[in-house]
Write an enzyme that holds these catalytic residues in place. Structure first.
Site, PDB file in Angstrom:
ATOM      1  N   ASP A  85       0.860  -1.176   0.000  1.00 33.34           N
ATOM      2  CA  ASP A  85       0.000   0.000   0.000  1.00 33.34           C
ATOM      3  C   ASP A  85       0.908   1.243   0.000  1.00 33.34           C
ATOM      4  O   ASP A  85       2.089   1.145   0.344  1.00 33.34           O
ATOM      5  CB  ASP A  85      -0.885  -0.052   1.249  1.00 33.34           C
ATOM      6  CG  ASP A  85      -1.657   1.222   1.463  1.00 33.34           C
ATOM      7  OD1 ASP A  85      -2.356   1.654   0.524  1.00 33.34           O
ATOM      8  OD2 ASP A  85      -1.544   1.796   2.570  1.00 33.34           O
ATOM      9  N   ASP A  92      -0.177   5.091   0.958  1.00 34.01           N
ATOM     10  CA  ASP A  92      -0.417   6.053   2.044  1.00 34.01           C
ATOM     11  C   ASP A  92      -0.596   5.338   3.378  1.00 34.01           C
ATOM     12  O   ASP A  92      -1.478   4.502   3.541  1.00 34.01           O
ATOM     13  CB  ASP A  92      -1.653   6.899   1.727  1.00 34.01           C
ATOM     14  CG  ASP A  92      -1.512   7.656   0.405  1.00 34.01           C
ATOM     15  OD1 ASP A  92      -0.416   8.176   0.139  1.00 34.01           O
ATOM     16  OD2 ASP A  92      -2.500   7.697  -0.359  1.00 34.01           O
TER      17      ASP A  92
HETATM   18 MG    MG Z   1      -3.054   3.065   3.448  1.00 36.09          MG
END
Ligand code: MG
Ligand code: ZN
Length: 179
Positions: free
Chosen positions: A21, A23
Site C-alpha cells: 500500500d 499512504d
Molecule cells: Mg493506506
C-alpha cells in the site's frame, strides 16, 4: 517507476512479488490526499525496507486507491508529480518500486478499488512467472490485506500484525515464513 517492471528477477528470492500500500505504509498518510510533492513524506525506515526487498530478489508493486481522481480532489498531474517525488525519495536510499497499480475510481464502480482484487490480478497477469502463494501484501487497512489473503498471499496489517513496514519486511526476509 525506476525498476525493470514485472520481469522475473535474474536472481529470485523467497518471494515473487511483495505488494505495498502507499499512504500510511510507505509515506505518511494525510489528512486528505497527498497533492503536492512536498506533501509526500516517507515513513521512518520505509525506503530502507523497500531497498531490502529489492535486494532480496522480489518485485515490489505499489497498490493504491486514489478516489480523489474520480471526485476531482486530486488531479492526474498531482498524482504523477507526487509519485515522481516518491520515486526520487526512494532512490535516494537505493530503493525502487517495479510497478504501480492504482485505482482512480469511485466507490462500487470498478473491480480494482481495494478491497476488490483487481489491482493484484492485473499485476499477477503482468507477471505470469509469479505465484500468489509466493507473494505478500503489506498495508495499513483491513481492505489492503483482505483481497491479498483471499488470493492466498501472506499479509501484514500494520498496527495489528506488526508496527511498521520495516518490521513486516524483517518478518518476510528472516526465513521463518517461507512460502
Ligand atoms: Mg493506506
Ligand atoms: Zn478501480
Amino acid at each position: 517507476m525506476g525498476g525493470p517492471g514485472l520481469t522475473r528477477p535474474a536472481r529470485s528470492g523467497p518471494w515473487d512479488i511483495v505488494f505495498l500500500d502507499r499512504d500510511g505504509t510507505i509515506n505518511v498518510h494525510g489528512p486528505g490526499y497527498v497533492r503536492d510533492p512536498e506533501g509526500l513524506v516517507l515513513l521512518p525506515g520505509a525506503a530502507q525496507a523497500v531497498a531490502r526487498l529489492n535486494e532480496s530478489g522480489c518485485r515490489v508493486v505499489v497498490v493504491t486507491n486514489q478516489r480523489g481522481l474520480a471526485t476531482g480532489a486530486l488531479t492526474w498531474e498531482q498524482w504523477t508529480t507526487v509519485m515522481e517525488r516518491m520515486c526520487v525519495l526512494l532512490a535516494a536510499e537505493g530503493a525502487h518500486v517495479d510497478a504501480v497499480e492504482m485505482c482512480p475510481h469511485q466507490y462500487d464502480e470498478c473491480a480494482c478499488r481495494k478491497p476488490a482484487p483487481g489491482m493484484f490480478l492485473r499485476a499477477l497477469a503482468d507477471a505470469p512467472w509469479a505465484r500468489a502463494e509466493r507473494c505478500a501484501m503489506i498495508g495499513d487497512m483491513p481492505s489492503d490485506v483482505a483481497p491479498a489473503r483471499a488470493l492466498g498471499m501472506t499479509t501484514f496489517l500494520l498496527g495489528h500484525d506488526v508496527p511498521t513496514l520495516a518490521d513486516a519486511v524483517d518478518a518476510l526476509l528472516d526465513g521463518s515464513l517461507g512460502p
